[in-house]
Enzyme design. Structure first.
Site, PDB file in Angstrom:
ATOM      1  N   GLY A 249       2.433 -15.401  -3.296  1.00 38.22           N
ATOM      2  CA  GLY A 249       1.404 -15.801  -3.735  1.00 38.22           C
ATOM      3  C   GLY A 249       1.530 -15.426  -5.589  1.00 38.22           C
ATOM      4  N   LYS A 257      -0.281 -13.108 -11.770  1.00 37.80           N
ATOM      5  CA  LYS A 257       0.391 -12.286 -13.037  1.00 37.80           C
ATOM      6  C   LYS A 257       1.064 -13.472 -13.510  1.00 37.80           C
ATOM      7  CE  LYS A 257      -0.620  -8.523 -11.195  1.00 37.80           C
ATOM      8  NZ  LYS A 257      -0.286  -8.310  -9.285  1.00 37.80           N
ATOM      9  N   SER A 298       1.054  -1.574  -7.565  1.00 34.23           N
ATOM     10  CA  SER A 298       1.158  -2.548  -6.744  1.00 34.23           C
ATOM     11  C   SER A 298       1.359  -1.787  -5.135  1.00 34.23           C
ATOM     12  CB  SER A 298       2.169  -3.325  -6.303  1.00 34.23           C
ATOM     13  OG  SER A 298       2.068  -4.654  -7.717  1.00 34.23           O
ATOM     14  N   CYS A 300      -0.296   0.900  -4.388  1.00 32.59           N
ATOM     15  CA  CYS A 300      -0.790   2.209  -4.390  1.00 32.59           C
ATOM     16  C   CYS A 300      -2.315   3.037  -4.261  1.00 32.59           C
ATOM     17  CB  CYS A 300       0.113   2.973  -5.418  1.00 32.59           C
ATOM     18  SG  CYS A 300       1.372   2.555  -6.409  1.00 32.59           S
ATOM     19  N   GLY A 301      -2.960   1.854  -3.651  1.00 28.59           N
ATOM     20  CA  GLY A 301      -4.303   2.098  -3.689  1.00 28.59           C
ATOM     21  C   GLY A 301      -5.507   1.418  -3.735  1.00 28.59           C
ATOM     22  N   ASN A 413       3.893  -6.261   2.745  1.00 29.81           N
ATOM     23  CA  ASN A 413       3.083  -6.843   2.023  1.00 29.81           C
ATOM     24  C   ASN A 413       2.531  -8.319   2.394  1.00 29.81           C
ATOM     25  OD1 ASN A 413       2.598  -7.176  -1.342  1.00 29.81           O
ATOM     26  ND2 ASN A 413       4.116  -8.235  -1.576  1.00 29.81           N
ATOM     27  N   ARG A 415      -0.974 -10.562   2.962  1.00 33.70           N
ATOM     28  CA  ARG A 415      -1.883 -10.302   2.434  1.00 33.70           C
ATOM     29  C   ARG A 415      -3.251 -11.264   2.847  1.00 33.70           C
ATOM     30  NH1 ARG A 415      -1.261  -8.263  -2.963  1.00 33.70           N
ATOM     31  NH2 ARG A 415       0.622  -7.425  -3.361  1.00 33.70           N
ATOM     32  N   ARG A 446       2.387   6.116  -7.809  1.00 36.46           N
ATOM     33  CA  ARG A 446       2.909   6.972  -6.119  1.00 36.46           C
ATOM     34  C   ARG A 446       3.645   7.854  -6.774  1.00 36.46           C
ATOM     35  NH1 ARG A 446       3.248   5.202  -0.450  1.00 36.46           N
ATOM     36  NH2 ARG A 446       1.955   3.818  -1.276  1.00 36.46           N
TER      37      ARG A 446
HETATM   38  C1  SPV Z   1       0.560  -7.022  -6.490  1.00 34.07           C
HETATM   39  O1  SPV Z   1       1.762  -6.795  -6.393  1.00 34.07           O
HETATM   40  O2  SPV Z   1       0.752  -6.324  -7.850  1.00 34.07           O
HETATM   41  C2  SPV Z   1      -0.212  -8.125  -6.717  1.00 34.07           C
HETATM   42  C3  SPV Z   1       0.219  -9.056  -5.890  1.00 34.07           C
HETATM   43  O3  SPV Z   1      -1.543  -7.428  -6.936  1.00 34.07           O
HETATM   44  S1  SPV Z   1       0.950 -10.258  -6.883  1.00 34.07           S
HETATM   45  O4  SPV Z   1       0.762 -11.688  -6.868  1.00 34.07           O
HETATM   46  O5  SPV Z   1       2.219 -10.482  -6.627  1.00 34.07           O
HETATM   47  O6  SPV Z   1       1.598  -9.489  -8.063  1.00 34.07           O
HETATM   48 MN    MN Z   2      -1.448  -6.536  -8.340  1.00 31.11          MN
END
Ligand code: SPV
Ligand code: MN
Length: 650
Positions: A249, A257, A298, A300-301, A413, A415, A446
């Site tokens: 994704g 992103k 990503s 980190c909560g 990772n 999801r 982190r």
């Molecule tokens: C991240 O990795 O910060 C995410 C998932 O939110 S992604 O769509 O892979 O960016």
């Molecule tokens: Mn993200």
């Protein structure tokens, strides 16, 4: 307001000129292509949008990628059903229990963002600095066009329209996606606001982002086969993104992103911000709701913060921020969640747990499923079967990959994708065209050894620089590569920047100007450890930090000043721990968690200063001055108190 009107006028003039250029031959040609290649119904659907500049984009890519069929989605219930069912029929998604849930797999080795092959395409003369991966536009364009040639042969192409940010709003950003993956088209349905009607409404004045995705050839498991030709190219000149030979994704859902990079550039040109931020309402005394935005790298909560029990979520990943009447207003760019499933458990994450266990439309990727159609993930708090199917194919406990690495039951990772509208804790402002007023901005990373769990910056500039621009985080599985390495990640946005870092920091500094009462800036650190390497906090202590910040921005608690910012008083935290977590918070816990660690802070300043001196050519001068002033405060405190200062001594 005047400026906005002027900008709109200029934009309209620009678009009119563009239309005049395109209105003639090019759009006629595009219409002709669409007429020839699309079935009558689909042709009618697309031409209901009266925008000549739009037609060219699908027409060109239909010619290039040669799909056998084109489906135009109008967001009708019937069209959406078709996309979901096609994904299941193609084997891109597998139905599991409970009802409405499907599982999707990405190819082994395609479970994170591919930073190495994600590049911004730039023309000669554009220098984004060495931390941002760029490629020469002509070369990248030629390469990706070669890859795309004939890539959709025998497959169906989906055309989808969306709107980033609420529709009918200053924040609205129309987008068009074409993809040969029904899974991507389906995921975007859960994650983004529908845009077909918005495109019709905006007609020829729409200034939109464009996304092309192809999963490329797939193998018998329906996963991308040619990972060596995985490319994600962001063409900032044309506001177009190309993504090939991948399914994860983060590489394929163009509006996430990939759109973010385009929006960061647009925002920088227009004086607003695109941030890797959650937006949430914190519920204070007497039904008061105060909104915070928060940037965390990503894993980190960020999602678990946005989902804190008792609070309400506006968004968990990307926000647009604009200034309006002297206030900061934020919207969630998305309307869904692409959250990490690892570690989600009934006790700590009751809302996610309910969503995952109850019927409802959810896509879960890269987890384990068994013959009964049940699915499992790592650290879910219940027993995991000995065998089943996961991202590596048939799986059994102890299975190793080709590199002798043990394969866990689900990928770290892995999801889940859902529409926020199915959640009971959704904030009612999600679709408010004006957004919410932001009272506090939070930066979290982190960080095992330096920063206290929560601290307020002295002011906007101090916060942007020492909390945002100086953000570091230990790497995680969200990107392909080694985990646990401390990395510099300004505003947690480094991976997504499309303007030089210095300019981006300056944009953030400028954003604080002209505000009546700038939001307070905080840092949080959920990962601080003690001498024995154990975490000093429980997972849910973040509830307390947010309740405290809510009181703080409403002027109801005082702070203790340290060389690096303002920290809570024990007397204010203890009752919050008691009411929110039923925990008797001790003075010893407080002292250990909130000790100012001078050597670690000095080392951090040195690292960050060096990065800005050597890797960033356009660093604003004020960044060095602010870090130097912090260093001097730390040195003075060290003389007076020694290297580690317990908060009760301040
Ligand atoms: C991240 O990795 O910060 C995410 C998932 O939110 S992604 O769509 O892979 O960016
Ligand atoms: Mn993200």
């Amino acid at each position: 307001m005047k400026e906005t009107i002027k900008a709109n006028q200029e934009e309209n003039e620009f678009l009119e000129q563009l239309d005049a250029q395109l209105g003639g031959n090019m759009s006629d040609e595009a219409v002709e292509t669409l007429k020839n290649k699309l079935e009558e119904d689909e042709y009618q659907k697309i031409t209901r949008i009266n925008n000549p500049r739009l037609y060219n984009f699908p027409a060109q890519h239909i010619e290039l990628c040669t799909p056998k069929k084109v489906f135009v989605c109008t967001d009708s219930a019937e069209d959406l059903k078709y996309i979901r069912e096609t994904s299941i029929r193609n084997g891109e998604e597998i139905e599991v229990a409970p009802e409405g849930h499907t599982i999707h797999f990405d190819a082994y080795g395609d479970q994170g963002r591919d930073k190495a092959h994600t590049n911004i395409l730039v023309t000669d003369g554009i220098d984004l600095g060495e931390s941002i991966s760029t490629r020469n536009r002509d070369q990248g364009y030629t390469e990706v066009h070669e890859i795309l040639t004939g890539i959709m042969k025998g497959r169906e192409l989906f055309v989808r329209f969306f709107c980033l940010g609420p529709t009918n709003s200053e924040f609205s950003m129309p987008c068009v996606q074409i993809t040969d993956s029904a899974y991507v088209a389906h995921s975007e349905d859960l994650l983004y606001r529908q845009g077909y009607e918005e495109f019709i409404r905006q007609g020829s004045s729409a200034r939109f982002f464009k996304f092309v995705h192809s999963q490329g050839e797939v193998d018998e498991r329906n996963v991308s086969k040619n990972l060596d030709k995985r490319r994600i190219y962001i063409d900032i000149t044309e506001d177009t993104v190309y993504s090939t030979n991948t399914q994860y994704g983060g590489n394929t859902i163009g509006l996430k992103k990939l759109a973010m990079r385009l929006a960061i550039r647009r925002a920088s040109e227009e004086g607003w911000l695109t941030e890797h931020m959650l937006v949430m309402g914190i519920h204070g005394p007497n039904n008061r709701v105060t909104y915070f935005s928060g940037a965390y790298p990503s894993m980190c909560g960020k999602t678990s913060t946005a989902m804190l029990e008792g609070e309400t979520i506006v968004g968990d990943d990307i926000a647009y921020l604009r200034k309006n009447d002297g206030q900061v207003r934020a919207v969630n760019v998305e309307k869904g969640m692409f959250g990490i499933i690892q570690g989600v458990n009934e006790k700590d994450d009751p809302i996610q747990w309910q969503a995952l266990k109850n019927p409802g439309e959810i896509i879960i990727s890269n987890v384990l499923y068994d013959d009964n159609g049940d699915f499992y993930w790592t650290e879910m708090g219940t027993a995991i079967p000995e065998k089943g199917n996961n991202h590596s194919g048939e799986w059994f406990n102890g299975k190793k990959d080709g590199k002798e690495k043990e394969i866990p039951c689900s990928h770290p990772n892995a999801r889940f994708t859902l529409d926020l509208n199915i959640l009971p804790n959704l904030d009612p402002t999600l679709d408010d065209p004006k957004g919410v007023v932001v009272s506090g901005v939070v930066y979290g990373g982190r960080d095992s050894d330096t920063c206290v769990p929560v601290e307020e910056a002295f002011d906007w500039v101090h916060g942007i620089i020492t909390k945002g621009a100086a953000l570091e985080s230990e790497t995680t599985a969200a990107t392909l590569g080694k985990e646990g390495v401390r990395e510099f990640n300004p505003m947690s946005n480094l991976d997504f920047l499309s303007v030089p870092i210095g300019r981006y920091i300056q944009d953030n500094l400028d954003f604080g100007k002209g505000l009546n009462n700038p939001p307070a800036i905080f840092s949080v650190n959920y990962f601080i450890t003690g001498k024995d390497g154990q975490f000093l906090n429980e997972k849910n202590d973040k509830k307390v930090w947010f309740k405290w910040m809510e009181l703080r921005v409403n002027g109801e608690v005082e702070t203790i000043e340290t060389p690096t910012g303002r920290i809570p008083k024990y007397a204010d935290l203890a009752p919050i721990f008691k009411t929110v977590l039923q925990h008797e918070y001790t003075m010893d816990e407080y002292k250990e968690q909130f000790t100012v660690r001078i050597p670690e802070h000095l080392a951090k300043i040195e690292r960050i200063t060096k990065i800005y001196q050597t890797q960033v050519s356009d660093t604003p001068k004020i960044l060095f001055e602010t870090l130097e002033a912090q260093k001097q405060r730390l040195l003075t405190a060290k003389e007076k108190y020694g290297e580690y200062i317990s908060p009760d001594r301040l």
